[in-house]
Scaffold this active site. Structure first.
Site, short mmCIF file in Angstrom:
data_model
loop_
_atom_site.label_atom_id
_atom_site.label_comp_id
_atom_site.label_asym_id
_atom_site.label_seq_id
_atom_site.Cartn_x
_atom_site.Cartn_y
_atom_site.Cartn_z
N ASP A 200 0.86 -1.19 0.00
CA ASP A 200 0.00 0.00 0.00
C ASP A 200 0.89 1.24 0.00
O ASP A 200 1.83 1.33 0.80
CB ASP A 200 -0.90 -0.02 1.24
CG ASP A 200 -1.86 1.14 1.26
OD1 ASP A 200 -3.00 0.97 0.79
OD2 ASP A 200 -1.48 2.23 1.76
N ASN A 208 -2.60 13.16 -3.60
CA ASN A 208 -3.87 13.62 -4.18
C ASN A 208 -4.21 15.03 -3.72
O ASN A 208 -4.66 15.87 -4.52
CB ASN A 208 -5.00 12.66 -3.79
CG ASN A 208 -5.01 11.40 -4.63
OD1 ASN A 208 -4.59 11.41 -5.78
ND2 ASN A 208 -5.49 10.31 -4.05
N HIS A 213 -6.15 14.57 -8.08
CA HIS A 213 -6.40 13.15 -8.31
C HIS A 213 -5.88 12.67 -9.67
O HIS A 213 -5.54 11.49 -9.82
CB HIS A 213 -7.90 12.87 -8.19
CG HIS A 213 -8.40 12.95 -6.78
ND1 HIS A 213 -8.27 11.90 -5.89
CD2 HIS A 213 -9.00 13.95 -6.10
CE1 HIS A 213 -8.79 12.25 -4.73
NE2 HIS A 213 -9.24 13.48 -4.82
N ASP A 217 -3.62 9.45 -10.08
CA ASP A 217 -3.85 8.33 -11.00
C ASP A 217 -2.59 8.01 -11.79
O ASP A 217 -2.26 6.84 -12.03
CB ASP A 217 -5.00 8.65 -11.96
CG ASP A 217 -6.36 8.61 -11.28
OD1 ASP A 217 -6.44 8.09 -10.14
OD2 ASP A 217 -7.34 9.08 -11.88
N GLU A 243 -5.06 2.66 -3.56
CA GLU A 243 -3.60 2.63 -3.76
C GLU A 243 -2.99 1.34 -3.23
O GLU A 243 -1.79 1.28 -2.94
CB GLU A 243 -2.95 3.84 -3.09
CG GLU A 243 -3.06 3.89 -1.58
CD GLU A 243 -4.34 4.51 -1.07
OE1 GLU A 243 -4.36 4.91 0.10
OE2 GLU A 243 -5.32 4.60 -1.85
#
Length: 323
Positions: A200, A208, A213, A217, A243
């Site tokens: 993670d 973000n 965002h 991505d 994530e």
């Protein structure tokens, strides 16, 4: 539209509370939410959009139409051959009767010759009709064969699309279920090794919040590419949620899983993501687990997820091995 069976939230809550009790953790909202979400993501594969699922159904409907056409063509061919066979057998029977009548001199030579010509004409006409039917059916069946080949390719493409994460191209949880089911059975049957590593991204929310965002991505795609560069062709990468990623390592033990995670950490450190001339460092925490005898894939993943939970709450940037 969901392609998975409905999830019972009461069952999820019960399992989450059981996990909290087993770990000796207080049932605080944070702890409860962590375990609830961990169990939920295993039991509820990520949904695909309505359009993606509808496209797959359209291919299935097309297959149904083609099979109906194939059944009609094959049925017509078989019926025509059966009718032709009956007609020829009747003509051959009549020919035998005419031959006996000729031998026994019960008919004149002219009558025998006329009967023979009529019967031969009937046989020729029947065989021509059968030949035409076979030729037409052959063309129809060739067309059906080619159509089925295209449908097979479309089905394979749609299945791959339904099992892929739209953003990163990694497998989604539906793809994970199919992969784990196959590989766990193979490992148990052949006595092979199987390990998983769940990682993670640390402080991803800050990325973000700071860059937006869209950049977040792009970072996920960047991490996906780094992981694929480290993995073997036989291994698989799954976007487990947000994530969080899962690596399925074929014929690998805990030591091998640790090596893969260490290698990925080195590659990520050497290859930061760049945005607007700024370096975005990518770090992660991980949990690894190896398959136990008689253990199924979901239990294996859940143990890795619990190990990841410990890693995230013991300083981050760490790797924990599942109990």
């Amino acid at each position: 539209m969901s392609s998975s069976t409905p999830v019972n939230p009461v069952e999820i809550a019960r399992i989450a509370l059981k996990r909290l009790t087993e770990r000796g953790l207080p049932p605080t909202p944070e702890n409860y939410a962590q375990f609830y979400n961990a169990v939920l993501t295993i039991k509820a594969p990520q949904d695909k959009t309505t359009d993606e699922v509808q496209l797959a159904w359209q291919v299935i409907y097309q297959l149904d139409d083609v099979l109906e056409g194939a059944s009609t063509s094959a049925g017509g061919l078989l019926q025509s051959l059966a009718n032709g066979s009956d007609s020829i057998m009747m003509s051959l029977g009549s020919l035998q009767n005419a031959r006996r009548a000729h031998v026994e001199q019960r008919v004149t030579i002219e009558e025998s010759q006329s009967t023979l010509e009529e019967l031969m004409d009937e046989v020729i006409a029947t065989t021509r009709s059968m030949h035409g039917t076979v030729k037409t059916s052959h063309s129809d069946l060739q067309t059906i064969r080619d159509t089925l080949r295209h449908i097979e390719e479309d089905l394979a493409y749609n299945r791959k699309a339904l099992e892929q994460d739209a953003l990163t191209g990694a497998l989604n949880r539906q793809g994970m279920d199919h992969l784990l089911s196959r590989e766990v059975k193979r490992a148990h049957r052949l006595g092979g090794r199987l390990a998983v590593a769940m990682f993670d991204l640390d402080d991803f929310k800050q990325i973000n919040d700071r860059f937006g965002h869209m950049v977040g991505d792009q970072v996920l795609v960047h991490v996906t590419n780094l992981a694929k560069a480290v993995l073997r062709e036989t291994d698989a990468l799954i976007r487990y949620g947000g994530e969080e990623f899962l690596i399925v390592l074929i014929d690998t033990d805990l030591k091998g899983a640790q090596y893969v995670i260490d290698r990925l950490r080195i590659v990520a450190a050497r290859t930061p993501f760049h945005h607007a001339h700024q370096r975005i460092e990518v770090q992660f925490s991980a949990g690894i687990a190896s398959l136990r005898p008689e253990e199924n894939g979901r239990a294996l993943v859940l143990r890795a997820d619990e190990a990841l939970y410990r890693a995230k709450h013991s300083g981050r940037g760490r790797v924990e091995v599942a109990d």
